[in-house]
Design an enzyme around this catalytic site. Structure first.
Site, PDB file in Angstrom:
ATOM      1  N   GLU A   1       0.831  -1.190   0.000  1.00  0.00           N
ATOM      2  CA  GLU A   1       0.000   0.000   0.000  1.00  0.00           C
ATOM      3  C   GLU A   1       0.873   1.250   0.000  1.00  0.00           C
ATOM      4  OE1 GLU A   1      -4.127  -1.372   2.086  1.00  0.00           O
ATOM      5  OE2 GLU A   1      -2.495  -0.960   3.471  1.00  0.00           O
TER       6      GLU A   1
ATOM      7  N   CYS B   1      -0.609   6.218  10.029  1.00  0.00           N
ATOM      8  CA  CYS B   1       0.609   5.524  10.472  1.00  0.00           C
ATOM      9  C   CYS B   1       0.277   4.227  11.185  1.00  0.00           C
ATOM     10  CB  CYS B   1       1.392   6.388  11.455  1.00  0.00           C
ATOM     11  SG  CYS B   1       1.883   7.949  10.795  1.00  0.00           S
TER      12      CYS B   1
ATOM     13  N   CYS C   1       7.033  -4.489  15.837  1.00  0.00           N
ATOM     14  CA  CYS C   1       6.566  -3.472  16.791  1.00  0.00           C
ATOM     15  C   CYS C   1       5.122  -3.782  17.223  1.00  0.00           C
ATOM     16  CB  CYS C   1       6.633  -2.076  16.186  1.00  0.00           C
ATOM     17  SG  CYS C   1       8.319  -1.577  15.766  1.00  0.00           S
TER      18      CYS C   1
ATOM     19  N   CYS D   1       3.567   8.616   0.715  1.00  0.00           N
ATOM     20  CA  CYS D   1       4.143   7.686   1.687  1.00  0.00           C
ATOM     21  C   CYS D   1       4.272   6.341   0.983  1.00  0.00           C
ATOM     22  CB  CYS D   1       3.218   7.584   2.901  1.00  0.00           C
ATOM     23  SG  CYS D   1       3.724   6.315   4.077  1.00  0.00           S
TER      24      CYS D   1
ATOM     25  N   CYS E   1       1.996  -1.827  15.480  1.00  0.00           N
ATOM     26  CA  CYS E   1       1.941  -1.619  14.026  1.00  0.00           C
ATOM     27  C   CYS E   1       1.347  -2.813  13.295  1.00  0.00           C
ATOM     28  CB  CYS E   1       3.355  -1.345  13.506  1.00  0.00           C
ATOM     29  SG  CYS E   1       3.391  -0.992  11.734  1.00  0.00           S
TER      30      CYS E   1
ATOM     31  N   CYS F   1       6.872  -6.895   7.236  1.00  0.00           N
ATOM     32  CA  CYS F   1       7.978  -6.307   8.001  1.00  0.00           C
ATOM     33  C   CYS F   1       8.406  -7.288   9.084  1.00  0.00           C
ATOM     34  CB  CYS F   1       7.514  -4.996   8.638  1.00  0.00           C
ATOM     35  SG  CYS F   1       8.806  -4.148   9.583  1.00  0.00           S
TER      36      CYS F   1
HETATM   37  N1  SAH Z   1       9.811   0.886   9.800  1.00  0.00           N
HETATM   38  C1  SAH Z   1       9.873   2.325   9.855  1.00  0.00           C
HETATM   39  C2  SAH Z   1       8.698   2.975   9.154  1.00  0.00           C
HETATM   40  C3  SAH Z   1       7.408   2.704   9.882  1.00  0.00           C
HETATM   41  S1  SAH Z   1       6.008   3.673   9.687  1.00  0.00           S
HETATM   42  C4  SAH Z   1       9.945   2.789  11.298  1.00  0.00           C
HETATM   43  O1  SAH Z   1       9.814   1.953  12.181  1.00  0.00           O
HETATM   44  O2  SAH Z   1      10.194   3.957  11.535  1.00  0.00           O
HETATM   45  C5  SAH Z   1       6.288   5.276  10.227  1.00  0.00           C
HETATM   46  C6  SAH Z   1       5.960   5.598  11.691  1.00  0.00           C
HETATM   47  O3  SAH Z   1       4.663   5.189  12.118  1.00  0.00           O
HETATM   48  C7  SAH Z   1       6.947   4.940  12.627  1.00  0.00           C
HETATM   49  O4  SAH Z   1       7.401   5.880  13.551  1.00  0.00           O
HETATM   50  C8  SAH Z   1       6.096   3.905  13.290  1.00  0.00           C
HETATM   51  O5  SAH Z   1       6.617   3.496  14.525  1.00  0.00           O
HETATM   52  C9  SAH Z   1       4.794   4.634  13.403  1.00  0.00           C
HETATM   53  N2  SAH Z   1       3.650   3.783  13.741  1.00  0.00           N
HETATM   54  C10 SAH Z   1       3.497   2.467  13.541  1.00  0.00           C
HETATM   55  N3  SAH Z   1       2.315   2.047  13.994  1.00  0.00           N
HETATM   56  C11 SAH Z   1       1.688   3.118  14.498  1.00  0.00           C
HETATM   57  C12 SAH Z   1       0.412   3.339  15.079  1.00  0.00           C
HETATM   58  N4  SAH Z   1      -0.452   2.346  15.259  1.00  0.00           N
HETATM   59  N5  SAH Z   1       0.108   4.600  15.457  1.00  0.00           N
HETATM   60  C13 SAH Z   1       0.962   5.619  15.260  1.00  0.00           C
HETATM   61  N6  SAH Z   1       2.173   5.479  14.709  1.00  0.00           N
HETATM   62  C14 SAH Z   1       2.531   4.240  14.332  1.00  0.00           C
END
Ligand code: SAH
Length: 339
Positions: free
Chosen positions: A91, A331, A115, A104, A118, A111
């Site tokens: 996406e 995000c 985390c 984006c 996410c 991945c």
């Molecule tokens: N792998 C990269 C890109 C991830 S997406 C990273 O970890 O940075 C970009 C941002 O969105 C990251 O800071 C990630 O931690 C955040 N993110 C992921 N899930 C989220 C959620 N449920 N709510 C808010 N931010 C989130």
């Protein structure tokens, strides 16, 4: 098959030489690929039929195909479901800001980072994207919307520094003035904190912005929500970030997803400010989006209070707008889908 859309200009030149073609051919083909985004060699009308046929036999143009577009009723954000040449799906999201369109893009299918908040990591990692598939997301959205994209965040599905070589190639291609010619300053790469890669990248002095997902102000809290913290602890991560700033002179952004009752107290703000002071960094607060488990964002007023506390403690902070949440495009809400 050769992944011709991933070739940089020098490589394309060499390839044309090997085929006994004149060097202006490389320029013509590079333009077709990176300025006109043609999906087919047959469309390259100023190239001889022989060469077109030869290329079609040896190469593949790995532009993703749009399978579905959802548009947010709240803010106009568009989420694209794209199919890659092997059928995998990713996406990408297109957002409109006052200063222009921001895309984006995803860097991997799934991945591996795990985390807790996410959605993108739920099924694990399937594979990394080629550079062609990363520039291709931008080209495909540009074609669809009929307007140029002025900034790109590599914050979609995947961990970009877990796909390091292709990420660098992507940056080289998208900033090439013979192609899309995006300004390096318009690119932000977000990482969960793969320190060895950040160290390597600090030697390159790229003009991009590096964003580091911190989400906690101490090791214990970070470990609870980000498995990568066990590989690189907080001290190592902060030392790496300091080194990056010293080497490149580029200020870092720290992303901090605010989770009610977890990391949003006054003590958290104080401790965050204390670890970031003298880093000249910027903190981007993201009220956590519903994606997995029972994590809730603090209410608006508490988010404001947290931000003000940081500001008073000398840390520059902003709150990230939540765009596209009604289409699961915010995000942490992007994921690999099976349709
Ligand atoms: N792998 C990269 C890109 C991830 S997406 C990273 O970890 O940075 C970009 C941002 O969105 C990251 O800071 C990630 O931690 C955040 N993110 C992921 N899930 C989220 C959620 N449920 N709510 C808010 N931010 C989130």
């Amino acid at each position: 098959m050769i992944d011709i859309l991933s070739m940089n200009f020098a490589e394309l030149n060499k390839y044309m030489e090997e085929l006994g073609e004149k060097s202006f051919r490389a320029q013509q083909i590079f333009r077709w690929l990176h300025k006109s985004y043609v999906p087919d060699f047959g469309d390259m009308t100023n190239i001889s039929k022989n060469l077109r046929e030869r290329l079609a036999g040896e190469c593949e143009i790995r532009l993703p195909k749009i399978m579905q577009v959802q548009q947010s009723r709240k803010d106009g954000t568009r989420k694209y479901l794209m199919k890659l040449s092997d059928g995998e799906l990713v996406e990408s999201v297109l957002m409109e800001y006052e200063h222009g369109l921001s895309a984006c893009i995803s860097s991997q299918v799934g991945c591996a980072m795990g985390c807790a908040f996410c959605a993108s990591t739920v099924g694990g990692l399937v594979r990394s994207l080629f550079a062609s598939e990363m520039v291709g997301q931008i080209y495909t959205m540009t074609e669809d919307i009929g307007k140029r994209i002025s900034s790109v965040v590599v914050m979609g599905i995947g961990e970009p520094l877990d796909n390091y070589e292709n990420l660098l190639r992507f940056i080289e291609l998208i900033t090439d003035d013979k192609g899309y010619d995006l300004s390096g300053r318009g690119i932000t790469v977000s990482t969960c904190g793969l320190c060895d890669r950040i160290d390597e990248m600090s030697e390159l002095s790229l003009p991009i912005t590096l964003a580091v997902s911190l989400h906690a102000s101490n090791q214990q809290k970070r470990e609870k929500i980000m498995p990568v913290a066990r590989r690189y602890d907080m001290d190592r991560l902060l030392a790496t970030c300091r080194n990056y700033f010293e080497k490149t002179g580029r200020r870092l952004t720290f992303e901090y997803a605010l989770i009610a009752g977890e990391n949003d107290s006054e003590r958290d703000a104080v401790s965050l400010a204390s670890i970031l002071k003298d880093m000249h960094a910027h903190v981007n607060l993201i009220p956590v989006n519903p994606a997995r488990e029972n994590m809730r964002a603090p209410d608006k007023a508490s988010v404001c209070v947290f931000r003000e506390r940081l500001m008073r403690l000398g840390v520059n902070a902003t709150v990230r707008r939540t765009l596209g949440s009604d289409i699961d495009g915010a995000c942490g809400q992007l994921r690999r889908k099976n349709i």
